[in-house]
Design an enzyme around this catalytic site. Structure first.
Site, mmCIF file in Angstrom:
data_model
loop_
_atom_site.group_PDB
_atom_site.id
_atom_site.type_symbol
_atom_site.label_atom_id
_atom_site.label_comp_id
_atom_site.label_asym_id
_atom_site.label_seq_id
_atom_site.Cartn_x
_atom_site.Cartn_y
_atom_site.Cartn_z
ATOM 1 N N TYR A 1 0.972 -1.448 0.260
ATOM 2 C CA TYR A 1 -0.384 0.071 0.118
ATOM 3 C C TYR A 1 1.067 1.158 -0.141
ATOM 4 O O TYR A 1 1.734 1.233 1.108
ATOM 5 C CB TYR A 1 -0.719 0.453 1.632
ATOM 6 N N GLU B 1 -3.184 7.377 -3.946
ATOM 7 C CA GLU B 1 -3.340 6.376 -3.490
ATOM 8 C C GLU B 1 -3.230 5.685 -4.581
ATOM 9 O O GLU B 1 -3.729 4.952 -5.365
ATOM 10 C CB GLU B 1 -4.949 5.676 -2.504
#
Ligand code: ADP
Ligand code: MG
Length: 386
Positions: free
Chosen positions: A109, A197
């Site tokens: 991530y 993101e």
């Protein structure tokens, strides 16, 4: 403002972030040529909607033949996708991204956001990327690496490599990570982003670091200086009512409850919603008609509230400071004349010309309950909308 995954990935590529080869389609008839162009024998069909959690909602489908791709396209196109991040209605799927299936080794991530507490652009990274990142953040927050960027400095390669090493990325993967993170930072600062993101950021069997998903939220207040970003807007993904409201400078947000609220000032709107809840009701919307509102805007606001299907009653709560309560009353009466009144309505007016406003409403032929006291008004509307 939100954008789609495919649009985020275009921006990624412009900043040297690797993404899988992909083709956007809006028609099943184009699936076959897309698969041909992409080559390979595994494809992933991905619904383009402004919400995450698509995998969990059935909006990301792995296919091992052209037939499977076509049936995935048929199933998704034209339907609404409901994910853990949408409401019960979901969002319309008008476009699909067809992507070559990747050989995933690890799912990481990586994101950047403005941390209001430290007042810094902050990097978030984790070895535990993928579809359960929210769970990781909630249950094992120590697995999320946080790194604040000095607002007077910039992000340097050394910091990127240090984060890479905390993610156990070595050699060429560490360099690819550094390029990716610098690319994200460039987009973030150049385009006035509030959140960017990549989840998952994958490593592949071929030793590549690839952005498999992309999410970017832009700061609405800065859109005036990014024409290229404004062009990416897809209103089909936005709430129609909220858009209509913003054309009239009304601050409107749809909610799930049954009591429509029309209030001036965001603080008073929040207090009104709290009071409705406190007395056993639930608000159908947040609506701030603003300080210097006009009769015309009130009429529009009233129309928006009344046409919301779940609304069973309306509470108008106006504190007349700059705005005059008699003008508000006129707006309400105009709106009732225009769209009719088929719901119970309680109006509480206080402040400048309140008495004149209440008198106008009381003397009109419309069936309106007037109240000078806010608590009584809230109790009344909860009772009437049961
Ligand atoms: P969302 O976050 O909305 O669920 P993602 O794009 O992250 O959507 O996809 C969900 C999951 O599907 C990913 O975590 C990954 O495991 C898998 N996936 C997505 N795209 C591909 C691809 N091109 N090849 C292989 N797997 C993929
Ligand atoms: Mg994702």
């Amino acid at each position: 403002m939100h954008i789609h995954e495919y649009q985020a990935k275009t921006l990624f590529r412009q900043s040297n972030i690797k993404t899988p080869e992909a083709i956007l389609i809006d028609n099943t008839a184009d699936a076959s040529s897309a698969c041909d162009k992409l080559g390979g024998n595994i494809w992933v069909v991905k619904a383009q909607v402004h919400a995450g959690g698509r995998g969990k909602g059935g909006g990301v489908i792995l296919c091992r033949s052209l037939e499977e791709v076509e049936s995935a396209c048929d199933k998704l196109l034209g339907s609404n996708l409901i994910t853990p991040q949408t409401d019960a209605k979901g969002l319309p799927i008008n476009q699909l991204l067809i992507e070559g299936g990747q050989n995933i080794e690890r799912e990481l991530y990586l994101g950047l956001l403005v941390d209001r507490q430290t007042q810094q652009i902050t990097i978030l990274a984790s070895t535990e990327g993928g579809m359960d990142i929210e769970k990781v953040a909630a249950e094992t927050p120590e697995k999320i690496i946080k790194f604040g960027i000095d607002p007077l400095g910039t992000l340097n390669e050394e910091s990127c490599l240090s984060i890479a090493s905390q993610l156990n990325l070595e050699n060429d993967l560490a360099n690819q990570f550094s390029t990716t993170l610098l690319g994200l930072y460039e987009i973030f600062t150049e385009k006035d982003v509030s959140l960017i993101e990549i989840n998952p950021l994958i490593t592949t069997a071929e030793n590549n670091l690839i952005a498999l998903d992309g999410k970017i939220d832009f700061d609405d207040n800065a859109l005036y200086r990014h024409e290229d970003i404004v062009e990416l807007r897809d209103v089909s993904q936005e709430d129609e009512k909220e858009n209509e409201a913003s054309e009239y400078q009304l601050n409107y947000i749809s909610l799930d409850g049954t009591i429509g609220c029309m209030v001036n000032g965001a603080g008073l709107a929040m207090a009104t919603m709290d009071l409705i809840e406190h007395h056993g009701g639930s608000p159908a919307n947040f609506l701030d008609v603003g300080g210097g509102t006009t009769a015309q805007r009130v009429a529009k606001a009233f129309e928006l509230i009344q046409t919301e299907v779940n609304v069973k009653g309306v509470l108008v709560n106006i504190f007349g400071g700059i705005v005059r309560c008699d003008l508000i009353a006129e707006g309400i009466l105009q709106a009732i004349e225009k769209v009719g009144l088929n719901l119970p309505i309680v109006v509480r007016l206080e402040g400048t010309n309140a008495a004149a406003g209440l008198k106008l409403l009381d003397e009109s032929s419309a069936d309106i309950y007037t109240e000078a006291d806010l608590t009584q008004a809230a109790i009344k509307i909860v009772e009437l909308s049961k």
